[in-house]
Design a protein around this motif. Structure first.
Motif, mmCIF file in Angstrom:
data_model
loop_
_atom_site.group_PDB
_atom_site.id
_atom_site.type_symbol
_atom_site.label_atom_id
_atom_site.label_comp_id
_atom_site.label_asym_id
_atom_site.label_seq_id
_atom_site.Cartn_x
_atom_site.Cartn_y
_atom_site.Cartn_z
ATOM 1 N N CYS A 54 10.021 7.404 -3.190
ATOM 2 C CA CYS A 54 10.692 7.239 -1.901
ATOM 3 C C CYS A 54 11.120 6.069 -1.487
ATOM 4 O O CYS A 54 12.143 5.602 -1.139
ATOM 5 N N VAL A 55 10.281 4.731 -1.374
ATOM 6 C CA VAL A 55 10.513 3.431 -0.923
ATOM 7 C C VAL A 55 11.827 2.959 -2.020
ATOM 8 O O VAL A 55 12.677 2.636 -1.184
ATOM 9 N N CYS A 56 11.329 2.806 -3.058
ATOM 10 C CA CYS A 56 12.394 2.394 -3.804
ATOM 11 C C CYS A 56 13.810 3.096 -3.757
ATOM 12 O O CYS A 56 14.908 2.415 -3.795
ATOM 13 N N TYR A 57 13.917 4.352 -3.445
ATOM 14 C CA TYR A 57 15.050 5.123 -3.378
ATOM 15 C C TYR A 57 15.869 4.763 -2.135
ATOM 16 O O TYR A 57 16.761 4.281 -2.134
ATOM 17 N N TYR A 58 15.122 5.019 -1.037
ATOM 18 C CA TYR A 58 15.919 4.856 0.160
ATOM 19 C C TYR A 58 16.188 3.352 0.685
ATOM 20 O O TYR A 58 17.193 3.308 1.475
ATOM 21 N N VAL A 59 15.330 2.410 0.092
ATOM 22 C CA VAL A 59 15.851 1.127 0.324
ATOM 23 C C VAL A 59 17.032 0.753 -0.351
ATOM 24 O O VAL A 59 17.969 -0.243 0.217
ATOM 25 N N ALA A 60 17.689 1.757 -1.266
ATOM 26 C CA ALA A 60 19.134 1.481 -1.740
ATOM 27 C C ALA A 60 20.187 2.162 -1.197
ATOM 28 O O ALA A 60 21.141 2.280 -1.716
ATOM 29 N N VAL A 61 19.738 2.973 -0.235
ATOM 30 C CA VAL A 61 20.678 3.834 0.379
ATOM 31 C C VAL A 61 20.845 3.451 1.810
ATOM 32 O O VAL A 61 21.893 3.043 2.219
ATOM 33 N N PHE A 62 19.700 3.523 2.708
ATOM 34 C CA PHE A 62 19.961 3.154 4.231
ATOM 35 C C PHE A 62 20.464 1.678 4.238
ATOM 36 O O PHE A 62 21.562 1.448 4.958
ATOM 37 N N PRO A 63 19.853 0.697 3.738
ATOM 38 C CA PRO A 63 20.231 -0.750 4.006
ATOM 39 C C PRO A 63 21.595 -0.890 3.233
ATOM 40 O O PRO A 63 22.649 -1.509 3.908
ATOM 41 N N PHE A 64 22.004 -0.286 2.210
ATOM 42 C CA PHE A 64 23.310 -0.346 1.626
ATOM 43 C C PHE A 64 24.424 0.289 2.601
ATOM 44 O O PHE A 64 25.613 -0.369 2.733
ATOM 45 N N ILE A 65 24.065 1.460 3.176
ATOM 46 C CA ILE A 65 25.003 2.036 4.298
ATOM 47 C C ILE A 65 25.355 0.912 5.407
ATOM 48 O O ILE A 65 26.245 0.966 6.153
ATOM 49 N N GLY A 66 23.921 0.463 5.728
ATOM 50 C CA GLY A 66 24.057 -0.652 7.005
ATOM 51 C C GLY A 66 25.092 -1.829 6.665
ATOM 52 O O GLY A 66 25.697 -2.081 7.694
ATOM 53 N N LEU A 67 25.210 -2.149 5.424
ATOM 54 C CA LEU A 67 26.053 -3.347 5.241
ATOM 55 C C LEU A 67 27.297 -2.692 4.596
ATOM 56 O O LEU A 67 28.188 -3.590 4.225
ATOM 57 N N GLY A 68 27.432 -1.571 4.457
ATOM 58 C CA GLY A 68 28.467 -0.869 3.578
ATOM 59 C C GLY A 68 30.093 -1.127 4.208
ATOM 60 O O GLY A 68 31.207 -1.318 3.214
ATOM 61 N N LYS A 69 30.090 -1.486 5.503
ATOM 62 C CA LYS A 69 31.553 -1.452 6.293
ATOM 63 C C LYS A 69 32.162 -2.772 5.556
ATOM 64 O O LYS A 69 33.260 -2.613 5.167
ATOM 65 N N VAL A 70 31.202 -3.651 5.683
ATOM 66 C CA VAL A 70 31.951 -5.180 5.160
ATOM 67 C C VAL A 70 32.190 -5.042 3.612
ATOM 68 O O VAL A 70 33.028 -5.435 3.163
ATOM 69 N N PHE A 71 31.378 -4.242 2.850
ATOM 70 C CA PHE A 71 31.374 -4.208 1.476
ATOM 71 C C PHE A 71 32.862 -3.501 1.210
ATOM 72 O O PHE A 71 33.720 -4.018 0.188
ATOM 73 N N PHE A 72 33.000 -2.525 1.787
ATOM 74 C CA PHE A 72 34.461 -1.694 1.595
ATOM 75 C C PHE A 72 35.719 -2.605 2.019
ATOM 76 O O PHE A 72 36.725 -2.597 1.484
ATOM 77 N N THR A 73 35.525 -3.394 3.001
ATOM 78 C CA THR A 73 36.628 -4.104 3.561
ATOM 79 C C THR A 73 36.917 -5.122 2.504
ATOM 80 O O THR A 73 37.745 -5.567 2.145
ATOM 81 N N GLU A 74 35.699 -5.979 2.253
ATOM 82 C CA GLU A 74 35.673 -7.146 1.141
ATOM 83 C C GLU A 74 36.251 -6.843 -0.187
ATOM 84 O O GLU A 74 37.089 -7.221 -0.811
ATOM 85 N N LYS A 75 35.489 -5.713 -0.861
ATOM 86 C CA LYS A 75 35.744 -5.602 -2.024
ATOM 87 C C LYS A 75 36.976 -4.681 -2.439
ATOM 88 O O LYS A 75 37.769 -4.968 -3.357
ATOM 89 N N PHE A 76 37.108 -3.771 -1.626
ATOM 90 C CA PHE A 76 38.270 -2.619 -1.844
ATOM 91 C C PHE A 76 39.360 -2.834 -0.888
ATOM 92 O O PHE A 76 40.386 -2.314 -1.044
ATOM 93 N N GLY A 77 39.174 -3.698 0.051
ATOM 94 C CA GLY A 77 40.340 -4.047 0.989
ATOM 95 C C GLY A 77 40.597 -3.041 1.941
ATOM 96 O O GLY A 77 41.692 -2.795 2.427
ATOM 97 N N PHE A 78 39.635 -2.273 2.166
ATOM 98 C CA PHE A 78 39.728 -0.937 3.037
ATOM 99 C C PHE A 78 40.136 -1.592 4.821
ATOM 100 O O PHE A 78 39.514 -2.710 5.059
ATOM 101 N N SER A 79 40.626 -1.064 5.715
ATOM 102 C CA SER A 79 41.020 -1.145 6.606
ATOM 103 C C SER A 79 39.437 -0.933 7.618
ATOM 104 O O SER A 79 38.574 -0.035 6.891
ATOM 105 N N SER A 80 39.308 -1.196 8.732
ATOM 106 C CA SER A 80 38.119 -1.255 9.250
ATOM 107 C C SER A 80 37.637 0.383 9.662
ATOM 108 O O SER A 80 36.782 0.893 9.459
ATOM 109 N N GLN A 81 38.996 1.270 9.755
ATOM 110 C CA GLN A 81 38.666 2.550 10.132
ATOM 111 C C GLN A 81 38.385 3.409 8.748
ATOM 112 O O GLN A 81 37.307 4.287 8.698
ATOM 113 N N ALA A 82 38.946 2.837 7.709
ATOM 114 C CA ALA A 82 38.766 3.397 6.513
ATOM 115 C C ALA A 82 37.260 3.208 5.758
ATOM 116 O O ALA A 82 36.559 3.943 5.577
ATOM 117 N N ALA A 83 36.681 1.878 6.188
ATOM 118 C CA ALA A 83 35.345 1.574 5.667
ATOM 119 C C ALA A 83 34.413 2.319 6.583
ATOM 120 O O ALA A 83 33.344 2.678 5.783
#
Ligand SMILES: C[C@H](NC(=O)[C@@H](N)CCCCN)C(=O)O
Length: 294
Positions: free
Chosen positions: A102-131
């Protein structure tokens, strides 16, 4: 002299936010536009309404539960067993493995989603809305798919195998996000599906290894460890992002899911060696229930 209606609303909103600003670090209120203020206030109102709705549902549930107890003449939850916090020391190895998964799985989901917006704008060049859209797809998929996966797991049993499928799929999704430039919607949809499947197969397993009178203690403990892990990993993930960047962060999440995968394999082995009930098919579970009823 009277204010124009929009100016009056702005003044009232600013008054409300001035009160909040004493409690919350809302930033420079002067720079907030009328639109931002109304939007923020709407979020507060929606949040408040959902909390009140939850409270009403809980009260109705408590009433219905007591009514059922009275009508059916049964003392629900009173099994004669004493519940103690020290029950934790009697938790079995399979239960501890479930906690680790449970711990090892969810730490790779919730914190990833928390930081995901910047990830998609920086790595994939998404707009803020698309991210924002791609970041929320995991929960969007989970809403309709969780009941479907729940029925699937109930109808087939074999919980460990389903957890294994979910963890492997999540690992594949993170590997795709880290090392490829493939359309990230594919990886995020896979993440949404596997996240939904994992919840349906993993959380019910607690009830298979813990006696009924300790279920609350076990679920409470699982939730507590999960949140402790999330609190620590969110800080570490933020630090990794600031100092090493996104690729390193993704590798870190891959390591967490891999640990979860290792624990699932261990759980399979331990359960098999102990002839445990975690991986029974639905039919086996039905037969055992019938034999106990006789
Ligand atoms: C079922 C499981 N629930 C949790 O992990 C909760 N402790 C936290 C839920 C937070 C949702 N963003 C799940 O969500 O899969």
């Amino acid at each position: 002299m009277g204010h124009a209606p929009e100016e009056e609303s702005r003044v009232s909103l600013r008054r409300i936010f001035c009160c909040y600003s004493k409690l919350l670090p809302l930033g420079n209120l002067q720079s907030l536009s009328f639109k931002n203020l109304s939007l923020s206030l709407s979020f507060f109102i929606v949040g408040g309404i959902t909390c009140i709705l939850s409270l009403i549902c809980a009260l109705v549930l408590a009433y219905l539960d007591q009514r059922a107890e009275r009508i059916l003449h049964k003392a629900q939850g009173k099994t004669g067993e004493v519940i103690k916090v020290t029950d934790v020391k009697d938790f079995s190895l399979p239960l501890w493995l479930i906690f680790i998964i449970c711990v090892c799985y969810y730490v790779a989901v919730f914190p990833f989603i928390g930081l995901g917006k910047v990830f998609f704008t920086e790595k994939f060049g998404f707009s803020s809305q698309a991210a924002s859209a791609i970041n929320s797809i995991v929960y969007v998929i989970s809403a309709p798919m969780s009941p479907i996966f729940g029925i699937l797991v109930d109808k087939t049993g074999k919980n460990i195998i389903w957890v294994l499928c979910a963890v492997v799929t999540t690992l594949a999704a993170h590997i795709m996000l880290a090392f490829t430039l493939w359309n990230p919607w594919i990886a995020m949809c896979l993440l949404g599906l596997s996240y939904s499947l994992l919840a349906c197969a993993l959380w019910p397993m607690v009830a298979f290894v813990v006696p009924e009178h300790q279920l609350g203690t076990a679920y409470g403990f699982m939730q507590s460890i999960q949140n402790l892990g999330l609190a620590i990993i969110s800080i570490i993930a933020g630090m990794i992002l600031d100092t090493r960047g996104y690729l390193f962060l993704e590798v870190f999440f891959i390591a967490c899911v891999s640990l979860s995968l290792l624990s699932v394999v261990l759980l399979y082995v331990v359960n098999r060696a102990r002839r445990g009930n975690l991986n029974y098919s639905a039919r086996q579970r039905e037969e055992i229930k019938l034999s106990h009823a006789e």
